[in-house]
Design an enzyme around this catalytic site. Structure first.
Site, PDB file in Angstrom:
ATOM      1  CE  LYS A   9      -4.128  -5.103   7.342  1.00 36.66           C
ATOM      2  NZ  LYS A   9      -3.668  -4.141   6.357  1.00 36.66           N
ATOM      3  CE  LYS A  14      -3.339   3.383  13.041  1.00 36.12           C
ATOM      4  NZ  LYS A  14      -3.317   2.558  11.832  1.00 36.12           N
ATOM      5  CE  LYS A  40       2.071   6.200   8.631  1.00 33.55           C
ATOM      6  NZ  LYS A  40       0.904   5.855   7.975  1.00 33.55           N
ATOM      7  CG  ASP A 132      -0.367  -3.667  11.529  1.00 36.04           C
ATOM      8  OD1 ASP A 132      -0.069  -2.785  10.717  1.00 36.04           O
ATOM      9  OD2 ASP A 132      -1.419  -4.330  11.473  1.00 36.04           O
TER      10      ASP A 132
HETATM   11  P1  ADP Z   1      -3.778   5.079   9.159  1.00 30.57           P
HETATM   12  O1  ADP Z   1      -3.573   6.312   9.958  1.00 30.57           O
HETATM   13  O2  ADP Z   1      -4.634   4.061   9.843  1.00 30.57           O
HETATM   14  O3  ADP Z   1      -2.495   4.449   8.677  1.00 30.57           O
HETATM   15  P2  ADP Z   1      -4.878   6.896   7.204  1.00 30.57           P
HETATM   16  O4  ADP Z   1      -5.849   7.667   8.007  1.00 30.57           O
HETATM   17  O5  ADP Z   1      -3.575   7.550   6.885  1.00 30.57           O
HETATM   18  O6  ADP Z   1      -4.608   5.477   7.843  1.00 30.57           O
HETATM   19  O7  ADP Z   1      -5.665   6.471   5.874  1.00 30.57           O
HETATM   20  C1  ADP Z   1      -5.039   5.756   4.822  1.00 30.57           C
HETATM   21  C2  ADP Z   1      -5.606   6.229   3.492  1.00 30.57           C
HETATM   22  O8  ADP Z   1      -6.960   5.843   3.360  1.00 30.57           O
HETATM   23  C3  ADP Z   1      -5.559   7.749   3.342  1.00 30.57           C
HETATM   24  O9  ADP Z   1      -5.114   8.066   2.050  1.00 30.57           O
HETATM   25  C4  ADP Z   1      -6.993   8.162   3.549  1.00 30.57           C
HETATM   26  O10 ADP Z   1      -7.301   9.299   2.821  1.00 30.57           O
HETATM   27  C5  ADP Z   1      -7.784   6.970   3.034  1.00 30.57           C
HETATM   28  N1  ADP Z   1      -9.086   6.822   3.705  1.00 30.57           N
HETATM   29  C6  ADP Z   1      -9.287   6.456   4.980  1.00 30.57           C
HETATM   30  N2  ADP Z   1     -10.604   6.405   5.281  1.00 30.57           N
HETATM   31  C7  ADP Z   1     -11.258   6.764   4.154  1.00 30.57           C
HETATM   32  C8  ADP Z   1     -12.645   6.908   3.805  1.00 30.57           C
HETATM   33  N3  ADP Z   1     -13.616   6.661   4.686  1.00 30.57           N
HETATM   34  N4  ADP Z   1     -12.954   7.309   2.549  1.00 30.57           N
HETATM   35  C9  ADP Z   1     -11.965   7.542   1.657  1.00 30.57           C
HETATM   36  N5  ADP Z   1     -10.651   7.425   1.911  1.00 30.57           N
HETATM   37  C10 ADP Z   1     -10.287   7.026   3.142  1.00 30.57           C
HETATM   38 MG    MG Z   2      -1.850   7.229  10.639  1.00 33.89          MG
END
Ligand code: ADP
Ligand code: MG
Length: 273
Positions: A9, A14, A40, A132
């Protein structure tokens, strides 16, 4: 060559996990290809100095109108990141215009044309996919032998499990020559959360949990420091430890040992489990 695609999600972590895996592998001396598939285009931000790479779609558009130009080479497509990680971001249209899966489809076509994954140039490829929306474009990395192992990120939150269940359907649909579900990674939002729910979910899906990733302030610190991952900035952090362990686990998994998942139908998902 290990070819791993990370699904889950939006906002589940990710890109954080994908970039950290790439760094862990590169620091072990492996040659890594990091592929951002999210329009993105922020997947490689922590991997390249300066944070931004020109996306595949931007490059493609730049040369598309010019006649008699040779096709893009691997060197044109790949940006050299830290630790020698080679990065590419598919990119996407302006928000609200066009199909966001188009960039991925075009990029993967170019990979095929260049035999990028078969050329022996890399030991590991990490695809950071999108969760998603599993339209043809977004499902592309799990099809036709691009990635062979799919990892689905979830948290303790039900909607992330809902997305994972849908992804498992997609993985099942492409099970023939597509990626196999290696397992789930649980990126907990709340350190106190009940781990039993994702464990029950994994069992119902006919898969396993590859690891739990703790919520860790080191991740935000790294994000704020720019162009670095938490595994480098705070190698002793619980996040870094869990990522190193996950990286090891993934290298041991063989596609043929991963069963086809058994996703729930919507009614079963809404039921009591
Ligand atoms: P996605 O790529 O799935 O959309 P992101 O990797 O960009 O998600 O993460 C979304 C947010 O959550 C970011 O700001 C990231 O720093 C934070 N985040 C993700 N995993 C952790 C974790 N284990 N501890 C702290 N912050 C996290
Ligand atoms: Mg991402």
């Amino acid at each position: 060559m290990a070819r791993i695609v990370i699904y889950g999600k939006g906002g589940i972590g990710k890109s954080t996990v994908a970039a950290s895996l790439s760094v862990v592998y590169a620091m072990k001396g492996l040659k890594v290809l990091h592929v951002g598939c999210d329009p993105k285009h922020d997947s490689a931000a922590s991997l390249v100095p300066g944070g931004l790479v020109e996306t595949f779609l931007q490059k493609h558009r730049r040369v598309a109108g010019i006649r008699d130009l040779p096709p893009l080479t691997a060197e044109d497509i790949l940006a050299r990141g830290r630790h020698g990680i080679e990065c590419v971001e598919a990119g996407g249209p302006e928000p609200g215009f066009g199909c966001a899966g188009r960039g991925i489809a075009l990029m993967l076509e170019a990979f095929e044309g260049l035999d990028l994954l078969g050329s022996g140039r890399h030991d590991v490829a990490i695809f950071d996919a999108l969760g998603d929306i599993v339209c043809g474009g977004f499902a592309a990395p799990m099809r036709k032998g691009f990635a062979e192992l799919a990892v689905v990120l979830v948290s303790e939150e039900l909607m992330s499990l809902y997305a994972a269940n849908n992804l498992a359907r997609s993985i099942r649909a492409y099970a023939g020559d597509g990626a196999r579900l290696a397992g789930l990674v649980v990126n907990l939002r709340d350190p106190e959360a009940d781990k039993a729910k994702p464990e029950r979910f994994a069992k119902l899906l006919g898969t396993r949990i590859l690891g739990f990733v703790p919520r860790d302030p080191a991740v935000r610190e790294a994000e704020n420091a720019r162009a670095v991952t938490a595994v480098e900035l705070v190698p002793s952090s619980p996040f870094a430890k869990s990522l190193r362990s996950l990286a090891e686990t993934l290298l041991k998994i063989r596609r043929q040992d991963c069963p086809v998942p058994t996703p729930m139908d919507d009614e079963a998902f809404r039921g009591d489990w």
